[in-house]
Design a protein around this motif. Structure first.
Motif, PDB file in Angstrom:
ATOM      1  N   LEU A 174       0.851  -1.302   0.144  1.00 25.56           N
ATOM      2  CA  LEU A 174       0.029   0.150   0.223  1.00 25.56           C
ATOM      3  C   LEU A 174       1.013   1.302  -0.120  1.00 25.56           C
ATOM      4  CD1 LEU A 174      -2.881   1.475   0.076  1.00 25.56           C
ATOM      5  CD2 LEU A 174      -2.743   1.144   2.491  1.00 25.56           C
ATOM      6  N   LYS A 175       0.899   1.974  -1.091  1.00 21.52           N
ATOM      7  CA  LYS A 175       1.533   3.166  -1.176  1.00 21.52           C
ATOM      8  C   LYS A 175       1.151   4.375  -0.625  1.00 21.52           C
ATOM      9  CE  LYS A 175       4.311   0.663  -3.520  1.00 21.52           C
ATOM     10  NZ  LYS A 175       5.883   0.230  -3.066  1.00 21.52           N
ATOM     11  N   ASP A 176      -0.132   4.588  -0.690  1.00 23.35           N
ATOM     12  CA  ASP A 176      -0.869   6.144  -0.419  1.00 23.35           C
ATOM     13  C   ASP A 176      -2.182   5.659   0.007  1.00 23.35           C
ATOM     14  OD1 ASP A 176       1.368   8.261  -0.861  1.00 23.35           O
ATOM     15  OD2 ASP A 176       1.213   7.123  -2.986  1.00 23.35           O
ATOM     16  N   LEU A 177      -2.572   6.456   1.021  1.00 25.89           N
ATOM     17  CA  LEU A 177      -4.169   6.509   1.582  1.00 25.89           C
ATOM     18  C   LEU A 177      -4.494   8.034   1.601  1.00 25.89           C
ATOM     19  CD1 LEU A 177      -6.043   4.091   2.353  1.00 25.89           C
ATOM     20  CD2 LEU A 177      -5.474   4.951   4.855  1.00 25.89           C
ATOM     21  N   GLU A 178      -5.619   8.244   0.831  1.00 26.19           N
ATOM     22  CA  GLU A 178      -6.091   9.603   0.572  1.00 26.19           C
ATOM     23  C   GLU A 178      -7.596   9.605   1.016  1.00 26.19           C
ATOM     24  OE1 GLU A 178      -5.410  11.211  -3.129  1.00 26.19           O
ATOM     25  OE2 GLU A 178      -3.412  10.887  -3.165  1.00 26.19           O
ATOM     26  N   PHE A 179      -7.875  11.033   1.776  1.00 22.27           N
ATOM     27  CA  PHE A 179      -9.109  11.134   1.876  1.00 22.27           C
ATOM     28  C   PHE A 179      -9.495  12.620   1.453  1.00 22.27           C
ATOM     29  CE2 PHE A 179     -12.243  13.451   4.405  1.00 22.27           C
ATOM     30  CZ  PHE A 179     -13.358  12.412   4.356  1.00 22.27           C
ATOM     31  N   ALA A 180     -10.774  12.571   0.481  1.00 23.36           N
ATOM     32  CA  ALA A 180     -10.912  13.985  -0.163  1.00 23.36           C
ATOM     33  C   ALA A 180     -12.427  14.182   0.131  1.00 23.36           C
ATOM     34  CB  ALA A 180     -10.880  13.693  -1.563  1.00 23.36           C
ATOM     35  N   PHE A 181     -12.748  15.289   0.232  1.00 27.77           N
ATOM     36  CA  PHE A 181     -14.473  15.733   0.158  1.00 27.77           C
ATOM     37  C   PHE A 181     -14.667  17.013  -1.035  1.00 27.77           C
ATOM     38  CE2 PHE A 181     -18.044  17.938   1.728  1.00 27.77           C
ATOM     39  CZ  PHE A 181     -18.789  16.837   2.309  1.00 27.77           C
ATOM     40  N   ARG A 182     -15.359  16.368  -1.878  1.00 28.86           N
ATOM     41  CA  ARG A 182     -15.650  17.605  -2.963  1.00 28.86           C
ATOM     42  C   ARG A 182     -17.060  17.931  -2.525  1.00 28.86           C
ATOM     43  NH1 ARG A 182     -17.758  17.192  -7.985  1.00 28.86           N
ATOM     44  NH2 ARG A 182     -17.344  14.959  -8.456  1.00 28.86           N
ATOM     45  N   TYR A 183     -16.934  19.368  -2.322  1.00 32.71           N
ATOM     46  CA  TYR A 183     -18.378  20.259  -2.219  1.00 32.71           C
ATOM     47  C   TYR A 183     -18.615  21.005  -3.609  1.00 32.71           C
ATOM     48  CZ  TYR A 183     -21.977  23.751  -1.607  1.00 32.71           C
ATOM     49  OH  TYR A 183     -22.899  24.566  -1.892  1.00 32.71           O
ATOM     50  N   GLU A 184     -19.758  20.732  -4.389  1.00 32.78           N
ATOM     51  CA  GLU A 184     -20.034  21.415  -5.400  1.00 32.78           C
ATOM     52  C   GLU A 184     -21.499  22.329  -5.376  1.00 32.78           C
ATOM     53  OE1 GLU A 184     -19.631  21.035 -10.264  1.00 32.78           O
ATOM     54  OE2 GLU A 184     -19.386  19.148  -9.123  1.00 32.78           O
ATOM     55  N   TYR A 185     -21.343  23.352  -6.029  1.00 33.93           N
ATOM     56  CA  TYR A 185     -22.673  24.044  -6.351  1.00 33.93           C
ATOM     57  C   TYR A 185     -22.796  24.451  -7.564  1.00 33.93           C
ATOM     58  CZ  TYR A 185     -26.452  27.638  -6.379  1.00 33.93           C
ATOM     59  OH  TYR A 185     -27.366  28.390  -6.744  1.00 33.93           O
ATOM     60  N   LEU A 186     -23.878  24.182  -8.501  1.00 36.04           N
ATOM     61  CA  LEU A 186     -23.962  24.152  -9.756  1.00 36.04           C
ATOM     62  C   LEU A 186     -25.356  24.684  -9.885  1.00 36.04           C
ATOM     63  CD1 LEU A 186     -22.692  24.018 -12.483  1.00 36.04           C
ATOM     64  CD2 LEU A 186     -23.401  21.801 -12.953  1.00 36.04           C
ATOM     65  N   ALA A 219      -7.134   4.162  -1.779  1.00 35.73           N
ATOM     66  CA  ALA A 219      -6.036   3.435  -1.593  1.00 35.73           C
ATOM     67  C   ALA A 219      -5.068   3.018  -2.888  1.00 35.73           C
ATOM     68  CB  ALA A 219      -6.348   2.299  -1.135  1.00 35.73           C
ATOM     69  N   SER A 220      -3.673   3.432  -2.916  1.00 39.71           N
ATOM     70  CA  SER A 220      -2.948   3.406  -4.128  1.00 39.71           C
ATOM     71  C   SER A 220      -2.097   2.175  -3.715  1.00 39.71           C
ATOM     72  CB  SER A 220      -2.238   4.789  -4.479  1.00 39.71           C
ATOM     73  OG  SER A 220      -3.222   5.766  -4.691  1.00 39.71           O
ATOM     74  N   PHE A 221      -1.956   1.314  -4.862  1.00 37.52           N
ATOM     75  CA  PHE A 221      -1.127   0.291  -4.676  1.00 37.52           C
ATOM     76  C   PHE A 221       0.084   0.308  -5.485  1.00 37.52           C
ATOM     77  CE2 PHE A 221      -5.291  -0.835  -2.783  1.00 37.52           C
ATOM     78  CZ  PHE A 221      -4.749  -1.365  -1.703  1.00 37.52           C
ATOM     79  N   ALA A 222       0.337   1.348  -6.181  1.00 35.64           N
ATOM     80  CA  ALA A 222       1.373   1.400  -6.921  1.00 35.64           C
ATOM     81  C   ALA A 222       1.724   3.190  -7.148  1.00 35.64           C
ATOM     82  CB  ALA A 222       1.220   0.766  -8.411  1.00 35.64           C
ATOM     83  N   GLU A 223       2.881   3.306  -7.722  1.00 36.27           N
ATOM     84  CA  GLU A 223       3.189   4.772  -7.900  1.00 36.27           C
ATOM     85  C   GLU A 223       2.231   5.391  -9.168  1.00 36.27           C
ATOM     86  OE1 GLU A 223       5.154   6.070  -5.992  1.00 36.27           O
ATOM     87  OE2 GLU A 223       5.942   4.537  -4.955  1.00 36.27           O
ATOM     88  N   ALA A 224       2.066   6.734  -8.642  1.00 38.66           N
ATOM     89  CA  ALA A 224       1.280   7.634  -9.627  1.00 38.66           C
ATOM     90  C   ALA A 224      -0.058   6.938 -10.120  1.00 38.66           C
ATOM     91  CB  ALA A 224       2.250   7.832 -11.115  1.00 38.66           C
ATOM     92  N   TYR A 225      -0.701   6.589  -9.065  1.00 37.85           N
ATOM     93  CA  TYR A 225      -1.994   5.698  -9.201  1.00 37.85           C
ATOM     94  C   TYR A 225      -2.206   4.870 -10.111  1.00 37.85           C
ATOM     95  CZ  TYR A 225      -3.624  10.107  -6.442  1.00 37.85           C
ATOM     96  OH  TYR A 225      -3.904  11.048  -5.741  1.00 37.85           O
ATOM     97  N   ALA A 226      -1.044   4.158 -10.389  1.00 42.83           N
ATOM     98  CA  ALA A 226      -1.210   2.907 -11.541  1.00 42.83           C
ATOM     99  C   ALA A 226      -2.158   2.004 -10.912  1.00 42.83           C
ATOM    100  CB  ALA A 226       0.442   2.362 -11.407  1.00 42.83           C
ATOM    101  N   ILE A 227      -2.190   1.611  -9.787  1.00 43.88           N
ATOM    102  CA  ILE A 227      -3.372   0.717  -8.992  1.00 43.88           C
ATOM    103  C   ILE A 227      -3.986   1.370  -8.132  1.00 43.88           C
ATOM    104  CG2 ILE A 227      -3.922  -1.478  -8.160  1.00 43.88           C
ATOM    105  CD1 ILE A 227      -3.056  -1.962 -11.120  1.00 43.88           C
ATOM    106  N   ARG A 228      -5.420   1.785  -8.300  1.00 44.95           N
ATOM    107  CA  ARG A 228      -6.034   2.532  -7.238  1.00 44.95           C
ATOM    108  C   ARG A 228      -7.423   2.128  -6.964  1.00 44.95           C
ATOM    109  NH1 ARG A 228      -7.333   8.715  -8.323  1.00 44.95           N
ATOM    110  NH2 ARG A 228      -7.440   9.678  -6.243  1.00 44.95           N
ATOM    111  N   VAL A 229      -7.913   2.186  -5.850  1.00 47.53           N
ATOM    112  CA  VAL A 229      -9.283   1.714  -5.408  1.00 47.53           C
ATOM    113  C   VAL A 229      -9.905   2.904  -4.678  1.00 47.53           C
ATOM    114  CG1 VAL A 229     -10.701   0.163  -4.080  1.00 47.53           C
ATOM    115  CG2 VAL A 229      -8.582  -0.836  -4.989  1.00 47.53           C
ATOM    116  N   GLN A 230     -10.977   3.365  -5.104  1.00 48.46           N
ATOM    117  CA  GLN A 230     -11.576   4.584  -4.587  1.00 48.46           C
ATOM    118  C   GLN A 230     -13.166   3.987  -3.960  1.00 48.46           C
ATOM    119  OE1 GLN A 230     -10.837   6.466  -8.389  1.00 48.46           O
ATOM    120  NE2 GLN A 230     -10.901   8.232  -7.184  1.00 48.46           N
ATOM    121  N   LEU A 231     -13.297   4.442  -2.794  1.00 45.41           N
ATOM    122  CA  LEU A 231     -14.658   4.636  -2.189  1.00 45.41           C
ATOM    123  C   LEU A 231     -15.298   5.667  -2.058  1.00 45.41           C
ATOM    124  CD1 LEU A 231     -17.067   2.194  -1.426  1.00 45.41           C
ATOM    125  CD2 LEU A 231     -15.844   2.154   0.908  1.00 45.41           C
TER     126      LEU A 231
END
Length: 373
Positions: free
Chosen positions: A299-311, A331-343
């Motif tokens: 496991l290379k990287d773990l990220e948490f993001a939150f997008r708010y948008e008004y349109l 969660a990224s399992f390789a460099e530069a998001y080569a393998i990535r799982v998002q929820l």
């Protein structure tokens, strides 16, 4: 014999397959000056609607019936060919075979351009590509720190300011000054991708990006043009802040505001009685992201993001403003998001719920798996 678009691209893919198998991600020398490079990206999703009366596509159903609340899908299956012809000229073709799962008309072919680079200051581009008109034009979708591009990107893309367009551009950058500057200006048909031009009108988008510091960039975008004899325009401003706090922790904040004429909405009217200037769209979004890096693990990287948008696609008239809230962990399992799982969880809230349409409050869980090669 004339081939329709799906048959053409299937034939093209079969023709390229032997080269792809041989390439295995490695540059292939074709002549003493030309070199080919193949790359690809696959995004697969599982969507689950948490609302009993809303299907997996976000459409509300007032009457009971059979419709899907959950589904697997292949959102993108991209193959790119980059041909380096000389030290100054390269050509790029990018196709998305994932478009065949829906209506492929005027889709599938995304990038198809030739770029001529003199130096950092002078670069020309001709063909079909994304105009520089916002923060989201700066990176491919596989690097997006949310489930997908913003709703704003697709609305302005449908109005020809973003996404893939046919035309030409001039761009460059000045680095060795107190405030580095990137610049771009172009001229495009304004009819969206893979579409024959139907009038003499063109759009002219332009963009400046200022490096206020190593961490902070300010972008300004503006454009004007004509569509079927009607004057159109758009503008925007965006701020990008990114900082690596230490070896493990990093933060980033992306924010953007845009406003313009919604010509798509205007031309939907059979006999428009209101001037096109009254058909106006605007939107804003903010996307903070926190990352944590691991060493010596799969496991290379773990990220948490939150997008708010008004349109709001029609704020000067009877617009139905949409607010989106999308918390996401990846969660990224390789460099530069080569393998990535998002929820992620996508929560859309409309100013007014309109039954049996996509303009209805929805809640969806989205799991996305990505591979780049």
């Amino acid at each position: 014999m004339k081939l329709n678009q799906p048959v053409f691209y299937i034939a093209l893919s079969l023709f390229l397959c032997p080269f792809i198998i041989r390439a295995q991600g490695i540059d292939i020398p074709v002549t003493s000056k030309t070199k080919l490079n193949f790359s690809g990206m696959l995004q697969s999703q599982f969507n689950y609607s948490l609302d009993d009366d809303v299907d997996v596509k976000g459409v509300h159903h007032a009457e009971k019936g059979q419709f899907a609340h959950n589904s697997f899908s292949v959102k993108r299956a991209r193959l790119q060919l980059n041909a380096t012809i000389s030290d100054r000229i390269n050509a790029v073709i990018l196709v998305n075979f994932g478009d065949f799962t829906g209506n492929p008309e005027n889709k599938v072919l995304e990038n198809a351009f030739i770029k001529y680079s003199v130096n950092d200051y002078v670069n020309f581009q001709f063909g079909q590509f994304r105009p520089q008109f916002g923060q989201e034009d700066n990176y491919p979708v596989d690097f997006v720190q949310s489930i997908d591009y913003s709703n704003q990107y697709y609305l302005f893309g449908g109005n020809s300011w973003q996404s893939f367009q046919i035309g030409a551009s001039f761009s460059g950058q000045i680095r060795d000054i107190a405030v580095p500057i990137q610049y771009a200006i172009g001229i495009f048909n304004g009819n969206n991708r893979n579409t024959v031009d139907n009038d003499d009108g063109k759009i002219i988008p332009a963009r400046l990006v200022f490096g206020l510091s190593r961490q902070t960039h300010l972008g300004l975008s503006a454009g004007a043009g004509k569509n079927m004899g009607q004057k159109i325009w758009a503008y925007g401003v965006d701020v990008d802040y990114k900082k690596q706090l230490n070896e493990k922790w990093g933060v980033q904040l992306i924010s953007e505001y845009k406003q313009g004429i919604n010509s798509q909405q205007f031309f939907k009217q059979t006999e428009p009685l209101i001037p096109i200037s009254r058909y106006a769209m605007r939107g804003i979004y903010v996307l903070p992201n926190v990352s944590y890096s691991f060493k010596n693990t799969r496991l290379k990287d773990l990220e948490f993001a939150f997008r708010y948008e008004y349109l709001d696609a029609d704020f000067k008239q009877s617009g139905n403003a949409r607010q989106s809230y999308i918390p996401m962990i990846s969660a990224s399992f390789a460099e530069a998001y080569a393998i990535r799982v998002q929820l992620g969880l996508q929560m859309d809230r409309f100013q007014e719920n309109i039954p049996n349409t996509t303009e209805y409050n929805t809640n969806r869980v989205i799991c996305q798996v990505q591979a780049r090669f």
